[in-house]
Design a protein around this motif. Structure first.
Motif, PDB file in Angstrom:
ATOM      1  N   GLY A   1      60.389 -19.340  27.641  1.00 37.92           N
ATOM      2  CA  GLY A   1      61.548 -20.178  27.333  1.00 37.92           C
ATOM      3  C   GLY A   1      62.525 -19.374  26.516  1.00 37.92           C
ATOM      4  O   GLY A   1      63.377 -18.668  27.048  1.00 37.92           O
ATOM      5  N   LYS A   2      62.387 -19.436  25.201  1.00 37.92           N
ATOM      6  CA  LYS A   2      63.253 -18.632  24.354  1.00 37.92           C
ATOM      7  C   LYS A   2      62.774 -17.188  24.250  1.00 37.92           C
ATOM      8  O   LYS A   2      63.564 -16.273  24.039  1.00 37.92           O
ATOM      9  N   LEU A   3      61.472 -16.986  24.390  1.00 36.21           N
ATOM     10  CA  LEU A   3      60.897 -15.646  24.266  1.00 36.21           C
ATOM     11  C   LEU A   3      60.440 -15.132  25.624  1.00 36.21           C
ATOM     12  O   LEU A   3      59.715 -15.822  26.344  1.00 36.21           O
ATOM     13  N   SER A   4      60.868 -13.908  25.977  1.00 37.18           N
ATOM     14  CA  SER A   4      60.408 -13.236  27.195  1.00 37.18           C
ATOM     15  C   SER A   4      59.654 -11.978  26.792  1.00 37.18           C
ATOM     16  O   SER A   4      60.096 -11.227  25.909  1.00 37.18           O
ATOM     17  N   VAL A   5      58.507 -11.749  27.460  1.00 35.25           N
ATOM     18  CA  VAL A   5      57.639 -10.626  27.116  1.00 35.25           C
ATOM     19  C   VAL A   5      57.304  -9.850  28.380  1.00 35.25           C
ATOM     20  O   VAL A   5      57.002 -10.442  29.422  1.00 35.25           O
ATOM     21  N   GLN A   6      57.389  -8.528  28.303  1.00 35.64           N
ATOM     22  CA  GLN A   6      56.932  -7.662  29.386  1.00 35.64           C
ATOM     23  C   GLN A   6      56.258  -6.443  28.783  1.00 35.64           C
ATOM     24  O   GLN A   6      56.816  -5.775  27.905  1.00 35.64           O
ATOM     25  N   GLY A   7      55.044  -6.170  29.213  1.00 35.33           N
ATOM     26  CA  GLY A   7      54.308  -5.020  28.708  1.00 35.33           C
ATOM     27  C   GLY A   7      53.609  -4.300  29.839  1.00 35.33           C
ATOM     28  O   GLY A   7      53.142  -4.923  30.799  1.00 35.33           O
TER      29      GLY A   7
END
Length: 816
Positions: A507-513
């Protein structure tokens, strides 16, 4: 396992995974225009399910206003079209079933919103620059000043990209940039890469993707990041194509021309792009060197004036075909090739002066280089989409071949101070070279529970190079082999890689690792001659390369966004740079490779803040180990240029990338950066410790007065740049261009480049043993260009083809 076996195995795996029966699916296509029947390309088409208004799919039209939505299940739908400056448009109810699998909305006409500026026609268009979490995208068609130029010129006008006088590319101040074409590495570098990009017309480019810290799916090579150039490819049904013609006139004439043709029916898509490039250019180069005594006082001086005149003819073709086994399974083949021939004549006069600046001797040289370069590639690819949610498998197998041949004839005549002839000799060289690259990779993407998405893949590449340098010297009527310069060098390298990447939008936070593992095994063999013994080296190393991207939106409208990214990368030496051969530029200047080069590693981190998706401020820091740099050594008054590892390099910068729309007819893009570079390490028996801060700014202003007219002006400026031994600049340049869209299919462009003839490069070289050096470089940069672009054909947009390939990093490590 050889390449043929790998390709057959890969295709067999693909066939085994293919479903035997195609799923029931339909499509919706259409054309969007405004009240004046001009195509609207910057619109959003949203398809909703009629029963509950659920959003099913979205898409955007192409430059002709055409769009297509495919792989739709049977049912009833309605579509909504929205575009800035226009009222929303909604379709009637659409039924897709076995009797009506394809629906067409052939005449969507959008009405202008209330309050439109009078006497101005506002047409939506793509922004020149777009920002994404892991890259910056430059839309080439939106850059009018790129008309009639080359891919290299487009890069020079892209935000954060700098070119040195030899065509070496840096991104946000960092060297070691890998250049990709359609997600495939070029395997080229330096002058060779510059020549390749000069042979590619800007009209054939769709986008340029700038990735200082690329995701894990990309090869880890390139401490400066990756620049990915996407070539145009139409995906509309029927027969269509385009023609682009241009002429560029400075002191010399250049021309860039290209044509493309596409055919598509329900099962087969065929495309072909061809180009011809004529590039006449010159370099007017002044060199000055001061030789010093042990106490650092001047001992003597060297002055050289050189004029290089180059002519280059290049033909290239890129063709391919896709077979759509069903709506979710595609097999493809792409072949490409280039044939380039060029001549380079260098006339120079070198004067050796004593302490009183009186002439001790004069050498007049006439150097003639003739070069041919041929490149051919074959790519076999397979794409399997398991559903509409991003679950897919792709497989690529590639073969790339490069063939070079250079013949040299260097005539040197020495004169006494009274200009009577002292000596004369001729150096002849024959330098054939070949590089063969075999590569295969597979990528698998699958949505996971809780909205996570998994990407993973494997890759294997094998590279073999064979370089020969045969030299002979003729003096006093006698010709003898020159074993000091002659050599035969062979190099083999294999790289195995695997990666995994996870991303999720909370939603407000996007994460890619992501995490990438690469294992490298290499072997170099310098064959001997009567004066030089054999020598060889072997290397084995395994490394991990993590990447991380975080993005946080402070509000639902994404008015304020915070981003953080981190990555570790490697720069492997270019294949030719490992060859210890000695390559003469003139009697006082030599280039030679370095078989002892080690790979360089870099870690970088960047924190960014974005306001309204228009202004991005970023602070970044990176540190590299065993940084690969061009190094200069002075020995017995001879200037040797070779690549070398220099200790550590620290790079810190703050940058601002902003886009403004002061009026509907006026767009402004500005990029500016302040950076500091510090380089330290052992250096030819001494210690190198240099640092310096530089500032750069570039701006692009576009005016759209209406009636199909557009005007674009851009300019850039940079202060002195300090990097290892070199200080370059300051430098500034200004360009302007005018575009007229005569009809929806015909566009004319007129451009004026380097209006004030200010692209004159000055530089100095430090950390030389008992010497100092400087240079001034002038090129044929002030010119006028005229281009014509014509599109033909009419049909429906179809699904995109698979654009990947497996040999991206290796291609980028080849020098033309």
């Amino acid at each position: 396992m050889n390449f043929k076996t790998m390709a057959i195995t890969a295709i067999g795996v693909c066939l085994a995974l293919t479903q035997a029966v195609a799923q029931s699916a339909g499509s919706l296509s259409g054309t969007i225009r405004d009240a004046q029947q001009q195509p609207v390309s910057f619109a959003v088409v949203a398809l909703h399910r009629q029963a509950d208004s659920t959003l099913v799919k979205t898409t955007m039209p192409d430059s002709l206003g055409q769009f297509s939505l495919t792989q739709l299940g049977y049912g009833t739908y309605y579509a909504i079209v929205k575009a800035t400056g226009f009222k929303p448009w909604q379709s009637p109810v659409l039924t897709i079933d076995s009797l009506h699998p394809s629906q067409e909305l052939s005449s969507i006409v959008l009405s202008n919103t209330v309050g439109q500026l009078k006497e101005l026609q506002v047409v939506s268009r793509k922004a020149m620059v777009e920002h994404k979490p892991d890259r910056t995208v430059v839309n080439v068609d939106a850059m009018i000043t790129a008309a009639g130029t080359t891919a290299l010129d487009v890069l020079s006008k892209s935000p954060g990209v700098q070119l040195d006088p030899d065509g070496n590319i840096s991104l946000k101040g960092k060297q070691g940039v890998m250049v990709y074409i359609n997600d495939k590495p070029t395997y080229l570098s330096g002058t060779e890469l510059a020549n390749y990009l000069r042979s590619m017309p800007s009209s054939s480019l769709d986008q340029v993707e700038l990735m200082p810290n690329p995701p894990a799916r990309y090869d880890a090579g390139g401490t400066g990041g990756i620049i990915n150039i996407r070539i145009k490819r139409n995906t509309i049904k029927g027969v269509n194509g385009g023609l682009n013609l241009s002429v560029n006139q400075g002191q010399l004439t250049r021309s860039n021309n290209s044509a493309n043709l596409n055919y598509r029916n329900n099962k087969v898509s065929i495309f072909a792009n061809g180009s011809y490039n004529l590039n006449n250019s010159f370099t007017d180069l002044d060199l000055n060197r001061t030789y010093k005594n042990a106490d650092n006082t001047p001992a003597s001086y060297f002055e050289q004036k050189s004029y290089f005149k180059r002519n280059n003819n290049a033909y290239s073709i890129n063709a391919g075909a896709d077979y759509y086994f069903n709506d979710r399974t595609t097999f493809g083949i792409v072949v490409s090739g280039m044939d380039q021939s060029s001549g380079n004549i260098n006339d120079n006069t070198s004067r050796l002066l004593n302490l009183q600046r009186q002439v001790d001797s004069v050498i007049v040289a006439h150097n003639d280089d003739k070069l041919t370069f041929k490149n051919g590639t074959v790519n076999l690819n397979y794409r399997k989409q398991f559903n509409d949610k991003g679950h897919e498998l792709t497989v690529d197998a590639d073969y790339l071949a490069y063939r070079y041949k250079t013949t040299q004839a260097y005539q040197n005549t020495g004169y006494h101070p009274d200009l009577t002839m002292a000596a004369q000799d001729v150096l002849n060289g024959y330098l054939p070279s070949q590089i063969d690259i075999y590569s295969a990779k597979t990528d698998y993407t699958r949505p996971l529970p809780f909205d996570w998405k998994l990407s993973t893949g494997l890759k294997y590449s094998n590279t073999q190079t064979d370089n020969v340098g045969e030299y002979s010297t003729t003096a006093d009527g006698q010709t003898n082999p020159d074993y000091e310069k002659s050599n035969h060098f062979k190099y083999k390298e294999s790289i195995g890689a695997a990666y995994v990447n996870l991303d999720r939008d909370f939603g407000k936070l996007s994460v890619q690792g992501g995490l990438r593992l690469e294992h490298t095994q290499s072997n170099g063999h310098q064959l001997g001659n009567p004066q030089k013994p054999d020598s060889s080296f072997n290397r084995n190393y395994t490394n991990l390369f993590p990447t991380l991207y975080l993005s946080y939106k402070f509000d639902s409208a994404a008015k304020h966004q915070l981003g953080l990214n981190y990555g570790r990368r490697i720069e492997r030496p270019y294949y030719q740079d490992l060859n210890p051969f000695l390559f003469p530029i003139d009697k006082f200047t030599y280039y030679n490779g370095n078989p002892f080069l080690r790979p360089s590693f870099i870690q970088s981190i960047e924190l960014s803040y974005t306001y309204k998706n228009r202004i991005t401020t970023a602070v970044s820091y990176s540190k590299s180990r065993d940084n690969i740099n061009e190094t200069i050594e002075m020995s017995n008054e001879i200037y040797y240029s070779r690549p070398g590892n220099i200790g550590t390099k620290n790079f810190a910068s703050v940058s601002v990338d902003a886009t403004f729309d002061p009026a509907k007819w006026f767009n402004l893009h500005v990029y500016t950066a302040l950076a500091d570079i510090t380089t330290k390490g052992p250096f030819y028996g001494s210690y190198l410790n240099t640092s310096g801060t530089f500032w750069s700014i570039s701006g692009n202003a576009r005016f759209s007065p209406g009636s199909g007219w557009d005007i674009e002006a851009n300019a850039e400026y940079s202060t002195r740049i300090y990097d290892a031994q070199f200080t370059i600049g300051p430098l500034w340049v200004a360009n302007i261009a005018v575009q007229k869209k005569v009809t929806p299919k015909l566009t004319l462009k007129l451009g004026f480049n380097d209006i004030f003839y200010s692209r004159i490069v000055h530089g100095t070289i430090g950390n030389l043993s008992q010497a100092e050096a400087s240079w001034t470089n002038r090129m044929d940069s002030r010119n006028v260009s005229f281009s014509l672009s014509y599109r033909f054909g009419k049909a429906f947009k179809t699904g995109d083809r698979h654009q990947g390939n497996s040999a991206t990093e290796e291609k980028n490590r080849v020098k033309d």
